[in-house]
Design a protein around this motif. Structure first.
Motif, short mmCIF file in Angstrom:
data_model
loop_
_atom_site.label_atom_id
_atom_site.label_comp_id
_atom_site.label_asym_id
_atom_site.label_seq_id
_atom_site.Cartn_x
_atom_site.Cartn_y
_atom_site.Cartn_z
N GLU A 68 6.28 -0.89 45.47
CA GLU A 68 4.89 0.19 45.39
C GLU A 68 5.33 1.69 45.69
O GLU A 68 4.65 2.22 44.99
CB GLU A 68 3.44 -0.36 46.94
CG GLU A 68 2.90 0.83 46.17
CD GLU A 68 1.73 -0.15 48.09
OE1 GLU A 68 0.59 0.59 47.74
OE2 GLU A 68 1.83 -0.84 48.39
N LEU A 69 6.20 1.42 47.02
CA LEU A 69 6.28 2.48 47.41
C LEU A 69 7.86 3.56 46.41
O LEU A 69 7.35 5.18 46.08
CB LEU A 69 7.42 3.08 48.84
CG LEU A 69 7.91 3.72 49.51
CD1 LEU A 69 7.02 4.85 50.03
CD2 LEU A 69 8.76 3.67 50.42
N LEU A 70 8.28 2.89 45.30
CA LEU A 70 9.71 3.46 44.71
C LEU A 70 8.64 3.14 42.38
O LEU A 70 9.07 4.08 42.23
CB LEU A 70 10.53 2.96 44.70
CG LEU A 70 11.00 2.90 46.18
CD1 LEU A 70 12.50 2.11 45.90
CD2 LEU A 70 11.94 4.62 46.42
N ALA A 276 8.35 0.60 58.67
CA ALA A 276 8.48 2.45 57.82
C ALA A 276 7.59 2.90 56.57
O ALA A 276 6.92 3.42 56.94
CB ALA A 276 10.03 2.71 58.89
N ALA A 277 8.11 1.63 55.59
CA ALA A 277 7.87 2.03 54.31
C ALA A 277 5.51 2.11 54.54
O ALA A 277 5.59 2.71 53.89
CB ALA A 277 7.81 0.67 53.58
N ARG A 278 6.08 0.81 55.20
CA ARG A 278 3.97 0.37 55.48
C ARG A 278 3.14 1.97 56.19
O ARG A 278 2.68 2.09 55.49
CB ARG A 278 3.48 -0.52 56.00
CG ARG A 278 4.27 -2.10 55.27
CD ARG A 278 3.62 -2.99 55.90
NE ARG A 278 4.33 -4.39 55.89
CZ ARG A 278 3.57 -4.77 54.67
NH1 ARG A 278 2.57 -4.71 54.16
NH2 ARG A 278 4.19 -6.13 54.29
N TYR A 279 4.05 2.40 57.09
CA TYR A 279 3.32 3.88 57.62
C TYR A 279 3.08 4.52 56.36
O TYR A 279 2.03 5.72 56.07
CB TYR A 279 4.54 3.72 58.52
CG TYR A 279 3.77 4.72 59.70
CD1 TYR A 279 3.02 4.73 60.68
CD2 TYR A 279 4.17 6.12 59.80
CE1 TYR A 279 2.51 5.24 61.88
CE2 TYR A 279 3.46 6.72 60.71
CZ TYR A 279 2.59 6.42 61.61
OH TYR A 279 2.00 7.74 62.78
N LEU A 280 4.21 5.37 56.03
CA LEU A 280 4.45 5.99 54.55
C LEU A 280 3.23 5.49 53.72
O LEU A 280 2.18 7.01 53.62
CB LEU A 280 6.22 6.51 54.75
CG LEU A 280 5.42 6.93 53.04
CD1 LEU A 280 5.73 8.45 53.81
CD2 LEU A 280 7.24 7.31 52.36
N LEU A 281 2.64 4.38 53.31
CA LEU A 281 1.76 4.39 52.23
C LEU A 281 0.30 4.39 52.63
O LEU A 281 -0.17 4.54 52.06
CB LEU A 281 2.33 2.82 51.61
CG LEU A 281 3.40 2.54 50.70
CD1 LEU A 281 4.15 1.13 50.72
CD2 LEU A 281 3.72 3.28 49.47
N GLU A 282 0.41 4.03 53.87
CA GLU A 282 -0.40 4.46 54.40
C GLU A 282 -1.20 5.76 54.98
O GLU A 282 -2.26 6.08 54.75
CB GLU A 282 -0.83 3.68 56.18
CG GLU A 282 -0.41 2.31 56.24
CD GLU A 282 -0.41 2.01 57.77
OE1 GLU A 282 -0.68 2.35 58.62
OE2 GLU A 282 -0.17 0.20 57.78
N LEU A 283 0.13 6.40 55.17
CA LEU A 283 -0.50 8.09 55.02
C LEU A 283 -0.49 8.55 53.73
O LEU A 283 -1.63 9.59 53.20
CB LEU A 283 1.00 9.01 56.10
CG LEU A 283 1.05 8.45 57.31
CD1 LEU A 283 2.44 8.88 57.85
CD2 LEU A 283 -0.73 8.82 58.33
#
Length: 391
Positions: A68-70, A276-283
């Motif tokens: 999802e992130l990439l 950390a990736a989840r944290y970024l996606l939430e932001l």
């Protein structure tokens, strides 16, 4: 919009100093810290294998989080212990023979350049440099002239270690694919500060780290291998995680990107990376990119206004790395003086990006990298302290 109250609550270290080194190793937020420490405690309670079994579903879900992130598929994701490990694993799997060519930009990172040159020397291939345009990225005409069917790989650094320029990746990818070359994107300095969509960029291999802008733990990395590359790459080494021993003299390798993983890994670190990736996606990656860009622009303007300070960043589009020098002071002297004033920066030397630094006549520079958790008042403090040093 980013909830700064929550972000600062999650980042207590940002209250004690002006932290401007997320391009080196950022401050991990509390949810990431809790995930890593909590799992280590659980390992101490019941054992490492058993603790990992408890988190099997979460570890498996991590591939989807990074997909999802990439902007790719979960089967195209692998986890490693660093961006370097990811880069080396993919590059080592690239068939390369005498007469083959690899193209790099002038901002190529030393950690990539050294293995490129080593392997080229060993097999009789060549590593050739695409000159930069005025923005500091691949010059279009020069790239077109250098590309032919002998080019097997174009190595692109998304954001270099020594400046804020953002490469025009899609333009480079389109040109490379026209002659059948693969594109390897070093996203070490981009994922976590820029919204990165590998399908939109149309790159074939992506490597990155957890410890920088992503705000994950050290000793973590990720790798994405898209279909065009998967059809070409031939992994040379795998263990019982990347393959299956099927007979006395036979084995089968995994068909997905996890063929590049090893069975043994830092489970706590990997859980922290996923957190950390989840944290970024939430932001929201787009919100983070906007916030980082605003802070970097503010800092550049403040530094550029100081007599005796030179800002060295290139590019029409700039990222969150702000590089500068102070007349009469070495980069190390500036770093030490700022550290004494609770302002954290780092330095970049010619050996890290030899071609670009040599071309621009630079030996060392100060590198400041403000993340979204750094406020404007803190940036004013950093600017004032640089002014004191310059004066």
């Amino acid at each position: 919009m980013i909830d700064m109250t929550k972000v600062l609550t999650d980042t207590p270290g940002a209250a004690d100093r002006v932290f401007l080194n997320s391009a080196g190793s950022s401050l991990v937020p509390r949810p990431v810290l809790d995930e890593v420490v909590g799992h280590l405690r659980r390992e101490a309670e019941i054992g490492g294998y058993e603790a990992a079994d408890e988190r099997e579903a979460d570890l498996e879900a991590g591939y989807g989080v990074f997909a999802e992130l990439l902007g790719c598929r979960a089967d195209q994701i692998a986890f490693t212990d660093s961006a370097t490990r990811s880069w080396l694993a993919a590059f080592d799997a690239l068939p390369l023979a005498a007469g083959d060519r690899v193209l790099v930009g002038e901002v190529e990172y030393a950690g990539n350049a050294i293995p490129l040159l080593m392997r080229a020397r060993a097999v009789g291939a060549s590593v050739e440099v695409v000159p930069s345009d005025a923005d500091g990225t691949f010059a279009a005409e020069a790239l077109a002239e250098l590309l032919d069917e002998r080019v097997k790989l174009v190595s692109v650094v998304h954001v270099p270690t020594n400046g804020g320029v953002v490469a025009d990746v899609r333009r480079i990818s389109d040109a490379a694919h026209a002659v059948g070359a693969l594109v390897l994107l070093d996203a070490c300095q981009s994922v976590g500060q820029l919204a990165v969509d590998v399908e939109a960029l149309d790159v074939d291999i992506v490597t990155g780290t957890g410890r920088k802008w992503l705000r994950g733990p050290r000793g973590t990395g990720f790798l994405a291998v898209r279909d065009r590359a998967a059809r070409v790459l031939a992994p040379k080494l795998a263990d019982l995680h990347g393959g299956t021993w099927t007979g006395t003299e036979s084995f089968e390798l995994r068909p997905d990107a996890r063929v590049y993983e090893l069975w043994e890994n830092d489970v706590a670190g990997r859980l922290g990376l996923i957190a950390a990736a989840r944290y970024l996606l939430e932001l929201g990656p787009a919100a983070v990119e906007e916030a980082v860009g605003q802070r970097a622009t503010y800092l550049r303007a403040g530094l550029a206004a100081i007599p005796g300070v030179t800002v060295h960043d290139l590019g029409a589009r700039k990222a969150g790395l702000v590089t500068f020098s102070v007349a009469g002071r070495s980069a190390a002297q500036v770093q030490a003086a700022l550290a004494a004033r609770d302002v954290t920066v780092t330095t970049s030397s010619r050996s890290s990006t030899y071609l670009d630094m040599s071309r621009r006549g630079l030996t060392d520079i100060v590198r400041a990298s403000p993340h979204y958790f750094v406020g404007e008042a803190q940036l004013d403090t950093a600017i004032a302290e640089v002014a004191n040093i310059a004066g």
